[in-house]
Design a protein around this motif. Structure first.
Motif: not given
Ligand code: AHR
Length: 870
Positions: A265, A468, A499, A597, A655, A657, A733
């Motif tokens: 990615f 992203g 960003w 997303e 997605h 995390y 991030w």
């Molecule tokens: O991977 C970082 C960010 O996480 C991506 O830009 C977004 O798609 C997600 O919220």
């Protein structure tokens, strides 16, 4: 371990009893109670909707306490996402409606509906006031099937009330002013845990409250599981000793799985592109940095960022009167009266150079005074040391590209580039560029070799780009438009990076596709679904601003043009443009992602459907990948899946995390997926510990989870860890897979898991059974095995993960197989859970129909078994 296990069993039992009605209802439960809905001012009002219940309206018990049943998704992270003064209302059809105000300035309220107060339908944010705010919304019945929403506006220091009417909470009449006394003012104040809270009171069936309480208990149980970390392994597995296990691989039970499982990615986040993978060494080469890239927060972030003049006799300013191209409006003007001063670029945190290596310098120059110029171009050290120089001549009065080669006579990480006019007069300079000649694959306008090679070493089957969130952008004007990123560099359209920095788009679609081709990965461009990022601040909140429907035909055409640009032969309009850029052969594009997303609402649905149908009709050969929100559950996930299923979208992008505990306890996530529905691209995921840390523990949890993805490789077609790259000191991030600075590449342990999977993928999955000497569930979930066969090499690949603090002595049985060589390659990644430096170690092991193999504590082992040579 026993105590934790007992506690968990008790909770499961409790939830099981109440949720599934395993026990007869207790006769003294009330029929009805009071439910209070409210939000607090905590965390700037971002904690969402809470409930409390009471039998007598005197004594209130909060559910949770303060569990969030509904979260506001309006606007940008951090400053928005606020729920102020929620008002809950139940319509005559039983549907609940919650309205709330968002802030003190926008003429918008928020609405969400729910049947059960647990699952909430997509939120809407109707703009009901143009230049005023919208506070304390209140919902009432107007007439049968007609509702009114009223609110207070306080603009111009005048407190006024307004009202709109609606029958569906989607379409509203224009706002009418009403008197303040027309409002019913139904909010009440109640005491909860010593605090006075404002909200609405509803008489409801006890069953409803019970379901909210059960939801809360289930969430608490999940949180407990998902927050498990190895820190408590010494308690959880206190008396655990080395285990024995048998792994039986059954050659007769196999299924075809995706051969595209591991990809990458790529997003321009954390300086991944400019200052990162894109090998350009000069920062702000085009003088196009603008204050608005950083929304004015950094006053130095302007067209002369990274440039400075040293010495006297020359002036430097940035002008835009006669640019090279309208998309590249700014350029430097140097006026020299006395030779000696130099214009210096500091690069991105300095320029890293290697002694003896060659660097391509280029610049667009014009001489408005019609006098030819000479300029010295030098690589210099911080104190002016000469690290290599050359001289260029500029003879044209119009823009002319001048090129030269610099050879570094030093190795340095903090070099700078200096241009010293040698002739008095005025010169215009733009697109001042410096590239190492040793780019990846020696491409012009290419990529940083070490970073590109690190990516290539994963052996990714595809590269997703450009994001992203960068793909759908911060507001409509920031949507990534591929056409702005191809063609001569000086004509590309640079833009703000969502960003918080700048994109030159020097690394544009052509370069992305070329990189894919160079490393044998399929290109996977992701196009905005006609809506910007739901966390946008610009142009209203997020998808308030979908591309107007009257412009959508053009937008759809842009997507179709992309496919023609990538795949059309050189006689087609867009194929010709690709051919002229140096790639006559088609790029063989097979996948296109639509949306990232996104907030899944009507605005999204309308636009996504248009794009999807057009691509499907014109290019049935393209696999379109839809989007199902930023989470493994919730409204966007559910509604996204509904749309994808309805439209028969071939694949969707998921997605999440999450914590290592989540990955451990959700290995069955895809086992239950309906195989007749769209396939899955797990497009963004990463495991992280509190503080967004990654290490051996997170890496192992990903390795564990990927065994489940391979097991479900008939429905999970692709996966990519996200994000890929992060420049040290410039991260927005964390975690990221590969960290780097100007001269070093520092892959994480998680990277090596990706690499081991990428280098050891297969296309056939073989059933295997793992029998461990201890049957405890916590143990069972921490040992995982996946066996695949790769039809190209015919190799059998056994992946084994042990997330336990003790070794597992396994006996591997290859049932029904005898055509393999007796020596196999074993690669083991192991370390303590907090280890950030663990690296895979490879050796040769003896294999036979049944062979021993020890899985060290906290380890990931891959055994690659080759077929016998005939
Ligand atoms: O991977 C970082 C960010 O996480 C991506 O830009 C977004 O798609 C997600 O919220």
């Amino acid at each position: 371990m026993k105590r934790t296990f007992l506690l968990l069993s008790l909770i499961v039992l409790l939830i099981g009893q109440t949720t599934f009605g395993a026990v007869a209802p207790i006769s003294n439960e009330p029929d009805s109670v009071y439910l209070f809905s409210y939000a607090t001012a905590k965390n700037s009002n971002t904690n969402g909707l809470h409930f409390a219940w009471s039998a007598d309206q005197e004594n209130w018990t909060s559910i949770g306490p303060e569990m969030r049943f509904l979260f506001c998704d309006y606007g940008r992270w951090g400053v928005e996402k606020r729920m102020i003064n929620p008002f809950l209302f139940q319509a005559s059809d039983g549907m609940w409606h919650c309205g709330w105000s968002l802030n003190e300035h926008t003429g918008t309220f928020a609405h969400a509906g729910s049947e059960d107060l647990i699952y909430w339908l997509p939120q809407t944010y109707p703009i009901v006031m143009k230049d005023n705010n919208c506070l304390e919304p209140e919902i009432t019945v107007q007439s049968e099937g007609q509702y009114s929403v009223s609110w207070i506006s306080t603009g111009g220091n005048q407190k006024k009330a307004y009202r709109v009417t609606t029958s569906d909470f989607k379409n509203y009449s224009p706002a009418n002013e009403i008197t303040l006394s027309d409002r019913l003012n139904q909010r009440k104040k109640v005491q909860i845990s010593g605090n006075t809270e404002t909200g609405t009171v509803h008489k409801v069936a006890w069953k409803l409250v019970e379901s909210l309480l059960n939801k809360q208990k289930l969430n608490a149980y999940r949180d407990l599981q998902w927050s498990e970390t190895t820190k408590t392994d010494s308690i959880r597995f206190a008396s655990l000793k080395t285990l024995d296990a048998t792994i039986t691989i059954d050659n007769s039970k196999s299924k075809k799985i995706s051969d595209m499982m591991i990809g990458v990615f790529f997003e321009d986040i954390n300086y991944a592109a400019d200052g990162g993978l894109y090998a350009e060494l000069l920062q702000n080469r085009d003088f196009e940095y603008v204050l608005s890239d950083k929304e004015g927060r950094d006053k130095t972030w302007n067209s002369s960022k990274a440039w400075r003049l040293k010495g006297n006799g020359t002036t430097f300013l940035v002008d835009s009167v006669s640019p090279i191209h309208a998309n590249n409006a700014h350029y430097a003007v140097l006026k020299t009266t006395e030779v000696g001063a130099g214009l210096i670029n500091e690069g991105f945190d300095g320029i890293a150079i290697k002694s003896g290596e060659k660097y391509d310098f280029s610049v667009f120059v014009s001489n408005p005074d019609k006098k030819s110029k000479k300029m010295l171009v030098r690589l210099i050290g911080k104190n002016g040391e000469n690290y290599g120089e050359t001289t260029i001549s500029a003879n044209s009065s119009g823009w002319e590209k001048v090129e030269a080669v610099l050879t570094a006579n030093q190795t340095a990480t903090d070099a700078q580039l200096e241009i010293v006019p040698q002739t008095a007069g005025t010169v215009h300079l733009d697109m001042i560029s410096l590239f190492p000649q040793k780019t990846f694959n020696r491409r012009k306008n290419g990529l940083r070799a070490d970073l590109a090679q690190t990516i290539a070493d994963i052996r990714p089957r595809f590269i997703r780009f450009p994001g992203g969130c960068v793909a759908h952008g911060d507001g409509l004007g920031n949507i990534y438009r591929w056409k702005n990123t191809v063609g001569p560099l000086e004509s590309r359209k640079p833009m703000k990076n969502l960003w918080g920095y700048h994109q030159t788009v020097g690394l544009g679609y052509f370069e992305y596709f070329q990189f894919c081709e160079d490393i044998g990965a399929a290109p996977l461009p992701v196009i905005a679904a006609g809506v910007p990022c739901q966390n946008s601040a610009t142009g209203g909140a997020g998808q308030q601003g979908g591309i107007p429907m009257c412009d959508m035909d053009d937008y759809v055409q842009e997507v179709l043009d992309l496919i023609e640009w990538a795949n059309g032969d050189a006689t087609t309009k867009w194929g010709k443009i690709r051919a002229e850029a140096g790639h006559p052969k088609p790029f063989n594009l097979k996948y296109v992602g639509i949306g990232n997303e996104d907030l899944i609402n009507d605005i999204f649905d309308e636009r996504f459907t248009l794009i999807f149908n057009a691509v499907k009709e014109k290019h049935p050969e393209i696999t379109v990948i839809g989007t199902v929100g930023p989470s493994f559950e919730g409204t966007d996930y559910v509604e996204g899946w509904k749309i994808a299923t309805k439209l028969h979208v071939p694949m969707v992008d998921e997605h999440y995390y999450q914590s290592p505990g989540w990955f451990i306890h959700n290995q069955d996530y895809y086992d239950k997926y309906d195989r007749s529905k769209p396939k899955v691209y797990l497009g963004e995921y990463a495991s992280h510990l509190p503080g967004r840390v990654t290490n051996m523990e997170t890496a192992l949890s990903e390795a564990l989870y990927l065994t489940a993805c391979e097991r479900n490789g008939d429905v999970v077609s692709m996966t990519s860890y996200a994000p890929l790259l992060a420049k040290e000191g410039h991260t927005q991030w964390n975690p990221d897979l590969i960290y780097f600075n100007n001269s070093e590449v520092n892959p994480t342990v998680d990277y090596f898991v990706q690499q081991l999977y990428g280098q050891n993928s297969g296309d056939t999955y073989l059933a295997s059974e793992v029998r461990i000497s201890d049957k405890n569930d916590a143990i069972r979930k921490r040992v995982a095995v996946s066996v695949v066969r790769d039809s190209k090499s015919n190799d059998l690949i056994v992946k084994m993960v042990n997330m336990l603090p003790v070794a597992v002595n396994t006996n591997v049985r290859l049932d029904g197989m005898n055509d393999f060589r007796s020596s196999a390659t074993r690669t083991v990644l192991t370390g303590t859970p907090s280890d950030k430096k663990a690296r895979p170690v490879t050796d040769q092991v003896a294999v036979s129909g049944e062979f021993p193999c020890t899985l060290p504590a906290y380890s990931f082992s891959v055994i690659r078994i080759k077929q016998k040579i005939e």
